[in-house]
Design a protein around this motif. Structure first.
Motif, PDB file in Angstrom:
ATOM      1  N   UNK A 241      41.220  22.115   7.899  1.00 48.11           N
ATOM      2  CA  UNK A 241      40.859  22.744   9.173  1.00 48.11           C
ATOM      3  C   UNK A 241      39.476  23.381   9.101  1.00 48.11           C
ATOM      4  N   UNK A 242      39.192  24.021   8.004  1.00 46.22           N
ATOM      5  CA  UNK A 242      37.890  24.661   7.819  1.00 46.22           C
ATOM      6  C   UNK A 242      36.766  23.627   7.846  1.00 46.22           C
ATOM      7  N   UNK A 243      36.957  22.530   7.147  1.00 48.45           N
ATOM      8  CA  UNK A 243      35.965  21.449   7.128  1.00 48.45           C
ATOM      9  C   UNK A 243      35.780  20.881   8.531  1.00 48.45           C
ATOM     10  N   UNK A 244      36.881  20.627   9.207  1.00 50.02           N
ATOM     11  CA  UNK A 244      36.822  20.050  10.548  1.00 50.02           C
ATOM     12  C   UNK A 244      36.136  21.001  11.530  1.00 50.02           C
ATOM     13  N   UNK A 245      36.430  22.285  11.422  1.00 52.46           N
ATOM     14  CA  UNK A 245      35.790  23.259  12.310  1.00 52.46           C
ATOM     15  C   UNK A 245      34.282  23.284  12.086  1.00 52.46           C
TER      16      UNK A 245
ATOM     17  N   UNK B  10      28.721  19.935  17.905  1.00 49.71           N
ATOM     18  CA  UNK B  10      28.542  20.493  19.244  1.00 49.71           C
ATOM     19  C   UNK B  10      27.146  21.091  19.433  1.00 49.71           C
ATOM     20  N   UNK B  11      26.462  21.389  18.335  1.00 49.38           N
ATOM     21  CA  UNK B  11      25.123  21.974  18.414  1.00 49.38           C
ATOM     22  C   UNK B  11      24.013  20.934  18.348  1.00 49.38           C
ATOM     23  N   UNK B  12      24.340  19.732  17.953  1.00 46.98           N
ATOM     24  CA  UNK B  12      23.330  18.697  17.765  1.00 46.98           C
ATOM     25  C   UNK B  12      23.637  17.494  18.639  1.00 46.98           C
ATOM     26  N   UNK B  13      22.579  16.906  19.153  1.00 41.44           N
ATOM     27  CA  UNK B  13      22.771  15.676  19.911  1.00 41.44           C
ATOM     28  C   UNK B  13      23.092  14.523  18.963  1.00 41.44           C
ATOM     29  N   UNK B  14      22.398  14.488  17.848  1.00 46.48           N
ATOM     30  CA  UNK B  14      22.642  13.464  16.831  1.00 46.48           C
ATOM     31  C   UNK B  14      23.214  14.164  15.609  1.00 46.48           C
ATOM     32  N   UNK B  15      24.406  13.822  15.265  1.00 46.85           N
ATOM     33  CA  UNK B  15      25.050  14.473  14.137  1.00 46.85           C
ATOM     34  C   UNK B  15      25.512  13.428  13.138  1.00 46.85           C
ATOM     35  N   UNK B  16      25.922  13.901  11.988  1.00 47.92           N
ATOM     36  CA  UNK B  16      26.351  13.019  10.913  1.00 47.92           C
ATOM     37  C   UNK B  16      27.704  12.410  11.277  1.00 47.92           C
ATOM     38  N   UNK B  17      27.656  11.231  11.825  1.00 47.96           N
ATOM     39  CA  UNK B  17      28.856  10.570  12.324  1.00 47.96           C
ATOM     40  C   UNK B  17      29.879  10.322  11.220  1.00 47.96           C
ATOM     41  N   UNK B  18      29.429   9.933  10.037  1.00 46.94           N
ATOM     42  CA  UNK B  18      30.385   9.616   8.972  1.00 46.94           C
ATOM     43  C   UNK B  18      31.153  10.857   8.521  1.00 46.94           C
TER      44      UNK B  18
ATOM     45  N   UNK C  71      38.001  14.811  19.231  1.00 47.98           N
ATOM     46  CA  UNK C  71      37.999  13.593  20.044  1.00 47.98           C
ATOM     47  C   UNK C  71      37.347  13.875  21.395  1.00 47.98           C
ATOM     48  N   UNK C  72      37.674  15.009  21.987  1.00 50.04           N
ATOM     49  CA  UNK C  72      37.112  15.375  23.290  1.00 50.04           C
ATOM     50  C   UNK C  72      35.601  15.561  23.220  1.00 50.04           C
ATOM     51  N   UNK C  73      35.117  16.079  22.119  1.00 49.23           N
ATOM     52  CA  UNK C  73      33.680  16.295  21.944  1.00 49.23           C
ATOM     53  C   UNK C  73      32.929  14.973  21.922  1.00 49.23           C
ATOM     54  N   UNK C  74      33.546  13.962  21.387  1.00 50.39           N
ATOM     55  CA  UNK C  74      32.901  12.653  21.238  1.00 50.39           C
ATOM     56  C   UNK C  74      32.735  11.930  22.563  1.00 50.39           C
ATOM     57  N   UNK C  75      33.485  12.298  23.579  1.00 50.51           N
ATOM     58  CA  UNK C  75      33.457  11.561  24.848  1.00 50.51           C
ATOM     59  C   UNK C  75      32.735  12.319  25.922  1.00 50.51           C
TER      60      UNK C  75
END
Length: 81
Positions: free
Chosen positions: A12-16, A23-31, A77-81
């Motif tokens: 959970x900590x990693x995911x958060x 949420x702060x970056x337009x381009x983020x580390x997708x992997x 998931x919601x953030x990605x769309x």
């Protein structure tokens, strides 16, 4: 069971952190973002397996953690769309 719950807290900590960065970056580390989602799913599945062997009190703890994992995964998931 305690080890599994601690691992879930770590996931959970990693995911958060990944969610916050994404949420702060337009381009983020997708992997790393996708890896975090996979870790959430894996942790959720581990809790499902433990649920079969848990007593009622433990099942309640597992259910609370499952809700947290599910909510974080939904948020990602919601953030990605």
């Amino acid at each position: 069971m305690e080890d599994c719950l601690e691992q879930c807290e770590s996931v959970l900590s990693i995911a958060k952190e990944q969610y916050k960065e994404a949420s702060q970056q337009e381009h983020y580390n997708n992997s790393e973002f996708v890896q975090s989602q996979l870790l959430l799913e894996s942790a959720y599945n581990d809790l499902e397996k433990l649920n079969h062997y848990a007593n009622e009190e433990q099942k309640e703890q597992l259910q609370r953690m499952k809700i947290q994992l599910h909510q974080m995964r939904h948020d990602m998931i919601s953030l990605r769309h």
